[in-house]
Design an enzyme around this catalytic site. Structure first.
Site, PDB file in Angstrom:
ATOM      1  N   GLN A 100       0.872  -1.143   0.116  1.00  0.00           N
ATOM      2  CA  GLN A 100       0.106  -0.243   0.168  1.00  0.00           C
ATOM      3  C   GLN A 100       0.917   1.162   0.049  1.00  0.00           C
ATOM      4  O   GLN A 100       1.495   1.575   1.039  1.00  0.00           O
ATOM      5  CB  GLN A 100      -0.850  -0.145   1.170  1.00  0.00           C
ATOM      6  CG  GLN A 100      -1.900   1.296   1.242  1.00  0.00           C
ATOM      7  CD  GLN A 100      -2.673   1.333   2.466  1.00  0.00           C
ATOM      8  OE1 GLN A 100      -2.108   1.465   3.558  1.00  0.00           O
ATOM      9  NE2 GLN A 100      -3.934   1.212   2.496  1.00  0.00           N
ATOM     10  N   TYR A 170      -5.416  10.598   4.376  1.00  0.00           N
ATOM     11  CA  TYR A 170      -4.186  10.544   3.726  1.00  0.00           C
ATOM     12  C   TYR A 170      -4.405  11.280   2.461  1.00  0.00           C
ATOM     13  O   TYR A 170      -5.419  11.772   2.007  1.00  0.00           O
ATOM     14  CB  TYR A 170      -3.592   9.379   3.775  1.00  0.00           C
ATOM     15  CG  TYR A 170      -3.370   8.954   4.992  1.00  0.00           C
ATOM     16  CD1 TYR A 170      -2.382   9.332   6.002  1.00  0.00           C
ATOM     17  CD2 TYR A 170      -3.814   7.323   5.221  1.00  0.00           C
ATOM     18  CE1 TYR A 170      -2.335   8.731   7.208  1.00  0.00           C
ATOM     19  CE2 TYR A 170      -3.635   6.845   6.689  1.00  0.00           C
ATOM     20  CZ  TYR A 170      -2.868   7.516   7.581  1.00  0.00           C
ATOM     21  OH  TYR A 170      -2.855   6.913   8.824  1.00  0.00           O
ATOM     22  N   ARG A 217      -7.387   2.157  -2.565  1.00  0.00           N
ATOM     23  CA  ARG A 217      -8.014   2.168  -1.353  1.00  0.00           C
ATOM     24  C   ARG A 217      -8.910   3.344  -1.050  1.00  0.00           C
ATOM     25  O   ARG A 217      -8.222   4.357  -0.762  1.00  0.00           O
ATOM     26  CB  ARG A 217      -7.476   1.935  -0.220  1.00  0.00           C
ATOM     27  CG  ARG A 217      -8.100   1.384   1.077  1.00  0.00           C
ATOM     28  CD  ARG A 217      -7.404   0.772   2.133  1.00  0.00           C
ATOM     29  NE  ARG A 217      -8.086   0.239   3.078  1.00  0.00           N
ATOM     30  CZ  ARG A 217      -8.518  -1.146   3.141  1.00  0.00           C
ATOM     31  NH1 ARG A 217      -8.057  -1.870   2.047  1.00  0.00           N
ATOM     32  NH2 ARG A 217      -9.206  -1.619   4.172  1.00  0.00           N
ATOM     33  N   CYS A 332     -11.302 -12.966  17.024  1.00  0.00           N
ATOM     34  CA  CYS A 332     -10.792 -11.396  17.468  1.00  0.00           C
ATOM     35  C   CYS A 332     -11.952 -11.042  18.524  1.00  0.00           C
ATOM     36  O   CYS A 332     -13.099 -11.194  18.239  1.00  0.00           O
ATOM     37  CB  CYS A 332     -10.645 -10.527  16.233  1.00  0.00           C
ATOM     38  SG  CYS A 332     -10.569  -8.694  16.771  1.00  0.00           S
ATOM     39  N   CYS A 335     -11.369  -5.689  20.803  1.00  0.00           N
ATOM     40  CA  CYS A 335     -11.129  -4.929  21.618  1.00  0.00           C
ATOM     41  C   CYS A 335     -11.111  -3.499  21.441  1.00  0.00           C
ATOM     42  O   CYS A 335     -10.868  -3.262  20.241  1.00  0.00           O
ATOM     43  CB  CYS A 335      -9.647  -5.391  22.157  1.00  0.00           C
ATOM     44  SG  CYS A 335      -9.108  -6.877  22.739  1.00  0.00           S
ATOM     45  N   CYS A 338      -7.568  -1.596  19.195  1.00  0.00           N
ATOM     46  CA  CYS A 338      -6.777  -2.786  19.292  1.00  0.00           C
ATOM     47  C   CYS A 338      -5.317  -2.687  19.711  1.00  0.00           C
ATOM     48  O   CYS A 338      -4.585  -1.576  18.795  1.00  0.00           O
ATOM     49  CB  CYS A 338      -6.798  -3.417  17.653  1.00  0.00           C
ATOM     50  SG  CYS A 338      -5.675  -4.690  17.218  1.00  0.00           S
TER      51      CYS A 338
END
Length: 365
Positions: A100, A170, A217, A332, A335, A338
């Site tokens: 990426q 970004y 993305r 998973c 949480c 993470c």
């Protein structure tokens, strides 16, 4: 009906199944941005457990645009060899691999450089709040060149293509979003705000050839779903052949969503993109996918072409095998915040449940 083990064409390359690893920045590189043995083992482990495509975490195209001082990079030739080792390790298991490519923009770490933006805007919180530097036309052209050069290095390292990071505040996202108030050719209408990303895409296509995957993305909601789809249409016209959909600057809380569905608002953006781009380019969605049942639902109802998995694969690389073959896995725990990764005090409870010594699981054979 799609199935998880069904191959899919991405550009001119065949991905062996529809399970992909989303880019998740969780590790520490040195200031030189070089890929270490830990990165190689980490991604190869996910490839060994069956991921069809691995998207390597955000890889800086220029040192002043990093999201952290410890981010890996492809801004110079010395960094290429580490990436080559990573690619070879994943290719051994038949996975496609793409890095990426990333430039921070409004997400730049203050220790690396100033916030940059298409338009001067105050950004950040607390002590990190500052006025973003408005990029000049010459600076824009230099950054475009940095993306293209990094893609050329990626191809030299053996990558199957690249993903452009165009969401999460970004720089490519900044240009496409309502943050952009420029009055030159890089601002104004949708076509102009997409121009920065399009020039990167067309430049990479010219430099790297037609058989090189170019994924973007994208944000699915900046500032609306309809506007984001129009932006993506320009990316596809410029040569993007794979859309991986997430979110960006504009909050998605107000987006209408049927809560009875087994996927959340952000994943729903990918569903809408898939409906629009069906038969044109493949689309991947991401976010909140913690069980094989969720993944199978999305594929079997043809709501997406591929499924990007992040936390589920971090918690247990065998999550792919659970989807493909019904193998056991550690789920998973979702949480809050993470903390997965070797530099965090928080130990992933799914890893602890597996009985591994913290972080030594990367050494498993």
């Amino acid at each position: 009906m799609y199935t998880a083990d069904m191959p899919v064409m991405i550009g001119k390359k065949t991905c062996k199944n529809r399970i992909t690893m989303a880019p998740t920045v969780k590790f520490t590189a040195g200031e030189d941005g070089v890929v270490t043995d830990f990165f190689v083992k980490h991604y190869a482990l996910r490839a060994r457990h069956g991921c069809g495509l691995i998207c390597v975490e955000a890889t800086a195209v220029s040192p002043e645009g990093r999201l952290a001082p410890s981010q890996i990079g492809l801004w110079n030739d010395e960094q290429t060899e580490g990436h080559r080792r990573l690619v070879q390790a994943c290719h051994e298991y038949g996975a496609l691999v793409i890095p990426q490519l990333h430039y921070g923009g409004l997400g730049t770490h203050p220790a690396c450089g100033p916030y940059t933006s298409p338009t001067a805007v105050r950004w950040g919180r607390g002590e990190d709040a500052a006025m973003a530097k408005e990029l000049t036309a010459d600076e824009i052209r230099r950054i475009i060149r940095c993306f293209i050069d990094a893609a050329v290095r990626a191809k030299d390292a053996g990558y199957d293509g690249v993903q452009l990071h165009g969401c999460h505040s970004y720089l490519i996202n900044d240009f496409a979003s309502e943050i952009n108030r420029r009055t030159d050719e890089y601002g104004g209408n949708t076509e102009n705000r997409a121009r920065f990303g399009c020039e990167i895409i067309s430049g990479i296509r010219e430099a790297c050839g037609d058989d090189f995957i170019i994924s973007t993305r994208v944000s699915g909601y900046d500032p609306t779903l309809e506007e984001s789809i129009r932006t993506a249409e320009y990316y596809v016209k410029a040569g993007c052949d794979y859309l991986q959909v997430s979110c960006g600057i504009h909050p998605v809380d107000g987006l209408a969503h049927d809560e009875s569905l087994p996927y959340n608002r952000i994943a729903a953006l990918g569903v809408a993109f898939h409906d629009h781009f069906r038969g044109i380019v493949p689309v991947s969605l991401v976010n909140g996918l913690r069980t094989p049942e969720q993944v199978k639902y999305l594929l079997e109802h043809e709501l997406t072409d591929t499924v990007d998995l992040a936390c589920g694969l971090l918690a247990d690389p065998a999550f792919t095998e659970a989807i493909l073959y019904g193998a056991p896995y550690q789920k998973c725990r979702d949480c809050k915040g993470c903390g997965w990764g070797p530099v965090h005090d928080h130990i992933c409870p799914a890893l602890a449940k597996r009985g591994d010594e913290p972080w030594e699981w990367a050494e498993r054979k």
